[in-house]
Design a protein around this motif. Structure first.
Motif, PDB file in Angstrom:
ATOM      1  N   SER A   1      60.124  12.645   5.823  1.00 36.20           N
ATOM      2  CA  SER A   1      59.096  12.846   6.847  1.00 36.20           C
ATOM      3  C   SER A   1      59.574  12.616   8.273  1.00 36.20           C
ATOM      4  O   SER A   1      58.800  12.786   9.207  1.00 36.20           O
ATOM      5  CB  SER A   1      57.921  11.903   6.560  1.00 36.20           C
ATOM      6  OG  SER A   1      58.360  10.550   6.647  1.00 36.20           O
ATOM      7  N   ALA A   2      60.844  12.248   8.461  1.00 26.95           N
ATOM      8  CA  ALA A   2      61.377  11.977   9.803  1.00 26.95           C
ATOM      9  C   ALA A   2      61.870  13.286  10.420  1.00 26.95           C
ATOM     10  O   ALA A   2      63.071  13.521  10.587  1.00 26.95           O
ATOM     11  CB  ALA A   2      62.500  10.946   9.741  1.00 26.95           C
ATOM     12  N   VAL A   3      60.922  14.152  10.748  1.00 29.00           N
ATOM     13  CA  VAL A   3      61.230  15.495  11.248  1.00 29.00           C
ATOM     14  C   VAL A   3      62.206  15.414  12.429  1.00 29.00           C
ATOM     15  O   VAL A   3      62.017  14.639  13.354  1.00 29.00           O
ATOM     16  CB  VAL A   3      59.938  16.226  11.659  1.00 29.00           C
ATOM     17  CG1 VAL A   3      60.245  17.589  12.253  1.00 29.00           C
ATOM     18  CG2 VAL A   3      59.003  16.347  10.463  1.00 29.00           C
ATOM     19  N   GLY A   4      63.264  16.208  12.336  1.00 26.92           N
ATOM     20  CA  GLY A   4      64.243  16.270  13.413  1.00 26.92           C
ATOM     21  C   GLY A   4      65.424  15.329  13.247  1.00 26.92           C
ATOM     22  O   GLY A   4      66.381  15.405  13.996  1.00 26.92           O
ATOM     23  N   ALA A   5      65.394  14.453  12.255  1.00 29.37           N
ATOM     24  CA  ALA A   5      66.505  13.515  12.058  1.00 29.37           C
ATOM     25  C   ALA A   5      67.739  14.221  11.518  1.00 29.37           C
ATOM     26  O   ALA A   5      68.858  13.765  11.705  1.00 29.37           O
ATOM     27  CB  ALA A   5      66.090  12.385  11.116  1.00 29.37           C
ATOM     28  N   GLY A   6      67.551  15.324  10.822  1.00 33.02           N
ATOM     29  CA  GLY A   6      68.685  16.059  10.263  1.00 33.02           C
ATOM     30  C   GLY A   6      69.246  15.370   9.031  1.00 33.02           C
ATOM     31  O   GLY A   6      68.553  14.617   8.349  1.00 33.02           O
ATOM     32  N   VAL A   7      70.516  15.615   8.768  1.00 30.35           N
ATOM     33  CA  VAL A   7      71.161  15.004   7.610  1.00 30.35           C
ATOM     34  C   VAL A   7      71.362  13.525   7.908  1.00 30.35           C
ATOM     35  O   VAL A   7      72.046  13.166   8.861  1.00 30.35           O
ATOM     36  CB  VAL A   7      72.506  15.679   7.295  1.00 30.35           C
ATOM     37  CG1 VAL A   7      73.219  14.961   6.160  1.00 30.35           C
ATOM     38  CG2 VAL A   7      72.298  17.149   6.936  1.00 30.35           C
ATOM     39  N   VAL A   8      70.739  12.674   7.102  1.00 27.53           N
ATOM     40  CA  VAL A   8      70.815  11.229   7.327  1.00 27.53           C
ATOM     41  C   VAL A   8      71.730  10.532   6.340  1.00 27.53           C
ATOM     42  O   VAL A   8      72.036   9.361   6.487  1.00 27.53           O
ATOM     43  CB  VAL A   8      69.406  10.582   7.295  1.00 27.53           C
ATOM     44  CG1 VAL A   8      68.546  11.131   8.437  1.00 27.53           C
ATOM     45  CG2 VAL A   8      68.731  10.794   5.951  1.00 27.53           C
ATOM     46  N   GLY A   9      72.156  11.272   5.315  1.00 24.32           N
ATOM     47  CA  GLY A   9      73.068  10.677   4.350  1.00 24.32           C
ATOM     48  C   GLY A   9      73.270  11.567   3.146  1.00 24.32           C
ATOM     49  O   GLY A   9      72.696  12.660   3.045  1.00 24.32           O
ATOM     50  N   PHE A  10      74.118  11.069   2.252  1.00 21.81           N
ATOM     51  CA  PHE A  10      74.431  11.761   1.006  1.00 21.81           C
ATOM     52  C   PHE A  10      74.426  10.749  -0.125  1.00 21.81           C
ATOM     53  O   PHE A  10      74.750   9.587   0.079  1.00 21.81           O
ATOM     54  CB  PHE A  10      75.825  12.392   1.064  1.00 21.81           C
ATOM     55  CG  PHE A  10      75.991  13.413   2.137  1.00 21.81           C
ATOM     56  CD1 PHE A  10      75.686  14.737   1.885  1.00 21.81           C
ATOM     57  CD2 PHE A  10      76.448  13.054   3.392  1.00 21.81           C
ATOM     58  CE1 PHE A  10      75.839  15.688   2.879  1.00 21.81           C
ATOM     59  CE2 PHE A  10      76.598  14.003   4.390  1.00 21.81           C
ATOM     60  CZ  PHE A  10      76.294  15.321   4.132  1.00 21.81           C
TER      61      PHE A  10
END
Length: 99
Positions: free
Chosen positions: A14-23
């Motif tokens: 839901s953190a729109v705009g954060a992009g790829v935050v991890g794998f």
């Protein structure tokens, strides 16, 4: 597309705009399979929910590689560089290692 021809699992939060935050890199010994799962726009709480799904429901665990989320998602982001490995031992015991 993954190396085995399957699609890549993506979890969108839901953190729109954060992009790829991890794998999450997972290993499923039952299938002799290793996969990379992409976390997009996820808050720290959503990442924890995905990890619980993989650990508790699917029983495959994995290595979490996070991007520093403090600038991407605000104050509920995780500590920069936090990685954890959940390894299922031969005796059925789980072991969690922090990096």
């Amino acid at each position: 597309m993954a190396a085995d021809g399957d699609g890549v699992d993506v979890f969108r939060g839901s953190a729109v705009g954060a992009g790829v935050v991890g794998f999450l890199v997972t290993a499923d010994p039952g299938k002799c399979d290793v996969k990379v799962k992409v976390l997009i726009d996820c808050t720290a709480k959503e990442i924890d929910r995905v990890r619980r799904l993989l650990d508790d429901v699917l029983g495959i665990g994995g290595l979490l590689v996070r991007r520093n989320l403090e600038t991407a998602t605000g104050s509920d982001g995780p500590t920069a560089g936090e990685n954890r490995v959940r390894r299922r031992g031969g005796s059925g015991d789980d072991e969690t290692l922090g990096a």
